[in-house]
Design a protein around this motif. Structure first.
Motif, short mmCIF file in Angstrom:
data_model
loop_
_atom_site.label_atom_id
_atom_site.label_comp_id
_atom_site.label_asym_id
_atom_site.label_seq_id
_atom_site.Cartn_x
_atom_site.Cartn_y
_atom_site.Cartn_z
N ASN A 136 8.56 -6.18 0.36
CA ASN A 136 7.54 -5.38 0.22
C ASN A 136 7.92 -3.75 -0.19
N ASN A 137 9.11 -3.44 0.51
CA ASN A 137 9.72 -2.21 0.07
C ASN A 137 10.10 -1.92 -1.10
N VAL A 138 10.61 -3.12 -1.88
CA VAL A 138 11.11 -2.96 -3.11
C VAL A 138 9.94 -2.76 -4.11
N GLU A 139 8.81 -3.59 -3.83
CA GLU A 139 7.44 -3.57 -4.49
C GLU A 139 6.90 -2.10 -4.42
N ARG A 140 6.93 -1.58 -3.22
CA ARG A 140 6.53 -0.27 -2.95
C ARG A 140 7.17 0.77 -3.78
N LYS A 141 8.42 0.73 -3.96
CA LYS A 141 9.21 1.57 -4.81
C LYS A 141 9.12 1.46 -6.19
N ASN A 142 8.75 0.34 -6.62
CA ASN A 142 8.54 0.18 -8.23
C ASN A 142 6.87 0.60 -8.28
N LEU A 143 6.02 0.61 -7.70
CA LEU A 143 4.74 1.09 -7.60
C LEU A 143 4.93 2.65 -7.54
N ASP A 144 5.43 3.28 -6.69
CA ASP A 144 5.58 4.55 -6.47
C ASP A 144 6.08 5.43 -7.55
N ARG A 145 7.16 4.63 -8.49
CA ARG A 145 7.77 5.09 -9.63
C ARG A 145 6.82 5.12 -10.68
N GLU A 146 6.10 4.16 -11.04
CA GLU A 146 5.22 3.93 -12.15
C GLU A 146 4.00 4.95 -11.82
N ILE A 147 3.36 5.07 -10.63
CA ILE A 147 2.26 5.69 -10.46
C ILE A 147 2.73 7.43 -10.46
N THR A 148 3.85 7.64 -10.07
CA THR A 148 4.31 9.02 -10.33
C THR A 148 4.28 9.43 -11.61
N GLU A 149 4.99 8.69 -12.45
CA GLU A 149 5.03 8.77 -14.07
C GLU A 149 3.83 9.02 -14.63
N GLU A 150 2.73 8.10 -14.38
CA GLU A 150 1.54 8.28 -14.72
C GLU A 150 0.76 9.78 -14.36
N ALA A 151 0.79 10.11 -13.06
CA ALA A 151 0.57 11.15 -12.32
C ALA A 151 1.08 12.61 -13.12
N LEU A 152 2.17 12.54 -13.31
CA LEU A 152 2.85 13.76 -14.13
C LEU A 152 2.39 13.77 -15.58
N SER A 153 2.41 12.70 -16.25
CA SER A 153 1.64 12.53 -17.65
C SER A 153 0.25 13.27 -17.62
N GLN A 154 -0.46 12.90 -16.64
CA GLN A 154 -1.84 13.42 -16.52
C GLN A 154 -1.91 14.88 -16.31
N ILE A 155 -1.11 15.32 -15.87
CA ILE A 155 -1.20 16.91 -15.24
C ILE A 155 -0.66 17.49 -16.61
N VAL A 156 0.16 17.17 -17.28
CA VAL A 156 0.55 17.80 -18.67
C VAL A 156 -0.83 17.41 -19.51
#
Length: 565
Positions: free
Chosen positions: A319-339
């Motif tokens: 579960n923790n590995v899956e959490r890390k992958n989701l965290d990474r993907e969503i952070t990248e999407e959120a940063l792109s949204q801000i820009v």
């Protein structure tokens, strides 16, 4: 990111000299103590030698006598008790703590963790229905409930009593529970109000133990759970929290419950300190509730068979590995949204996408705060509404800011630096602008730049094994008792500086000052490599740490910032 360095005022010289002489320590050590308000021999003795005797009488907490009496009656009458808690670390450790203690003298104990997605945060109607359907007449709510007025009324209509153990700020009115244990109640005069939810749960256990003739020393085996919650919930490590954290870490290192031992093994270190709990044990406990269900965390924490605990821990690690992958993907999407939205210069970050995984939006909010350093809210869809996690910056109270925008919110709760909320989708645009307006008008300009608070200046010549051993006695570190930070001027690199890590984001250094050299690492400082060339002296802000490599241990500097002389 540019940092602002703030050097603490020098403490009173006469007081430092007197304390240094009484303790027979370096004047710098005495100065660090005085800065923390430890200005007498007796205070220093209590600081360096935390004792269970320093814990307060649990019956000083408002309603504690009512809570204990109701539980005693439930035990006497053979009632089934439901221990209810949130799905995060504080909630799951609280449930494991109180349920495992009650089961030592009462067989009819059940546990309940709400589903993050179907039920949301805190006391749920589904949980109350579960209690009613199973003949449960007493619910002990941990790390939640202080605002659950409608839920407690609903339970009462079904013949179910509530005992609430919470540490969040209450609303104007308290729930109609048998007892509301919350040191933040305005009418509660308990001497320490910074306990986490598991800490309040421990005070309930301590009170029950006193009534049963138990000494507090008999409760030490439960403190691995309390220390884990204190570390994860980022509460001040002062007063009672410091005592509980210290003894809890000793349990984690010497005789942890099988579940904690299995989680600590992933760190592969000789000893577990508070940072290992924050970055190693706590995220894995959280991962269960974020990805699967918090029940799995409680099952692991209450498991008594070491082999079974290892199997459960391995499943949670997936579960923790899956959490890390989701965290990474969503952070990248959120940063792109801000820009893409042209919002890089706002005072706040408020982002939303209905497909984001609700279990990791709190982590993503923390990541965005690290990047843009401003109050941040990350929204996703939760049923018919939107749900968000909020994170703040140093010294800005995000709870108060949300309270000022509460007309747009359905529900919210939390602390100064972290909160959660729900909102109707149609209110999202108005709330986003209202929140930006409140923060812009109330947050001082200097809070928009991250701050490094420096305790004092320190030359490399003072960094000795003895000096470090004394610093180690300041542990456990955390809010209210942070690891000392020092400033060294006119430092040079010896020519071995290099960028390391993924994308060269960190620095590996070998620094010298006045002929004395020491190894150093600068996490997140890879971009400063040009500033540390051998030909240019610079100032370094750092803490002191140990480096373990190939079985050997040596002192090293953990560089926090580099600036021109």
């Amino acid at each position: 990111m540019t940092m602002r360095q703030t050097l603490k005022p020098k403490p009173d010289a006469e007081c430092c000299e007197k304390l240094a002489a009484e303790l027979n320590v370096d004047p710098c050590i005495a100065g660090l103590l005085v800065q923390r308000g430890i200005d007498t021999f007796d205070k220093a003795r209590e600081f360096f030698r935390p004792s269970l005797e320093h814990l307060h009488n649990p019956f000083w907490m408002k309603d504690m006598d009512l809570a204990v009496s109701r539980i005693e009656r439930a035990v006497k009458d053979g009632e089934c008790i439901l221990v209810f808690g949130d799905y995060d670390v504080d909630g799951t450790t609280s449930v494991a703590l109180v349920s495992s203690y009650l089961r030592t003298f009462h067989d009819l104990v059940d546990t309940y963790i709400p589903d993050r997605y179907a039920e949301g945060y805190g006391v749920s109607f589904a949980g109350i229905d579960y209690a009613h359907d199973n003949g449960i007449t007493l619910i002990i709510a941990l790390d939640c409930g202080v605002k659950s007025i409608e839920h407690v009324d609903y339970a009462k209509s079904k013949g179910i009593d509530f005992i609430i153990c919470d540490h969040h700020r209450p609303g104007e009115r308290l729930p109609d529970a048998v007892a509301v244990l919350d040191p933040k109640r305005p009418d509660c005069h308990y001497p320490y109000d910074e306990l986490c939810g598991c800490g309040v749960g421990f005070k309930l256990v301590q009170a029950l133990g006193q009534k049963r003739g138990q000494e507090v020393e008999e409760l030490i085996p439960y403190l691995d759970l309390v220390a884990t919650a204190i570390a994860a919930d980022i509460v001040p490590i002062t007063g009672e929290n410091r005592v509980l954290a210290k003894f809890g870490l000793e349990v984690i290192n010497a005789a942890p419950r099988p579940g904690i031992a299995a989680l600590a093994a992933f760190r592969n270190k000789r000893a577990t300190d508070i940072s290992d709990v924050v970055f190693g044990i706590a995220p894995r406990i959280n991962a269960a509730g974020r990805i699967k269900h918090g029940n799995f965390a409680v099952e692991l924490l209450n498991e008594t068979d070491p082999e079974r605990a290892v199997e459960l821990a391995k499943a949670i690690e997936i579960n923790n590995v899956e959490r890390k992958n989701l965290d990474r993907e969503i952070t990248e999407e959120a940063l792109s949204q801000i820009v893409e939205n042209g919002e890089a210069d706002r005072y706040t970050t408020v982002v939303y996408r209905d497909s984001w995984h609700k279990g990791v939006i709190g982590i993503v909010a923390s990541r965005l705060t690290e990047t843009y350093y401003r109050p941040t809210l990350v929204f996703t869809r939760s049923g018919e509404k939107l749900a968000a996690s909020a994170r703040s910056v140093r010294d800005f109270d995000i709870y108060n800011a949300l309270e000022a925008c509460s007309e747009h919110l359905e529900q919210f709760g939390g602390h100064m630096y972290a909160a959660g909320m729900t909102i109707r989708e149609e209110n999202y645009p108005d709330f986003k602008e209202a929140f930006e307006k409140v923060v812009r008008e109330t947050m001082p300009e200097e809070l928009r730049t991250p701050e490094i608070v420096v305790d004092c200046e320190l030359d490399f010549g003072a960094i000795t094994p003895k000096f470090y051993r004394l610093l180690k006695q300041f542990e456990p570190f955390g809010p209210g008792n942070m690891s000392p930070v020092f400033l060294a001027r006119n430092v040079r690199d010896t020519g071995f500086a290099k960028a390391i890590g993924q994308d060269g984001c960190h620095l590996k250094l070998y620094l010298k000052q006045d002929g004395i050299s020491i190894g150093a690492v600068g996490f997140g400082l890879g971009q400063k490599l040009p500033e540390v060339s051998e030909s240019k002296p610079f100032n370094a802000v750092f803490s002191i740490d140990e480096n373990e490599w190939n079985g050997s241990v040596s002192l090293q500097l953990k560089v926090r910032d580099i600036s021109p002389c």
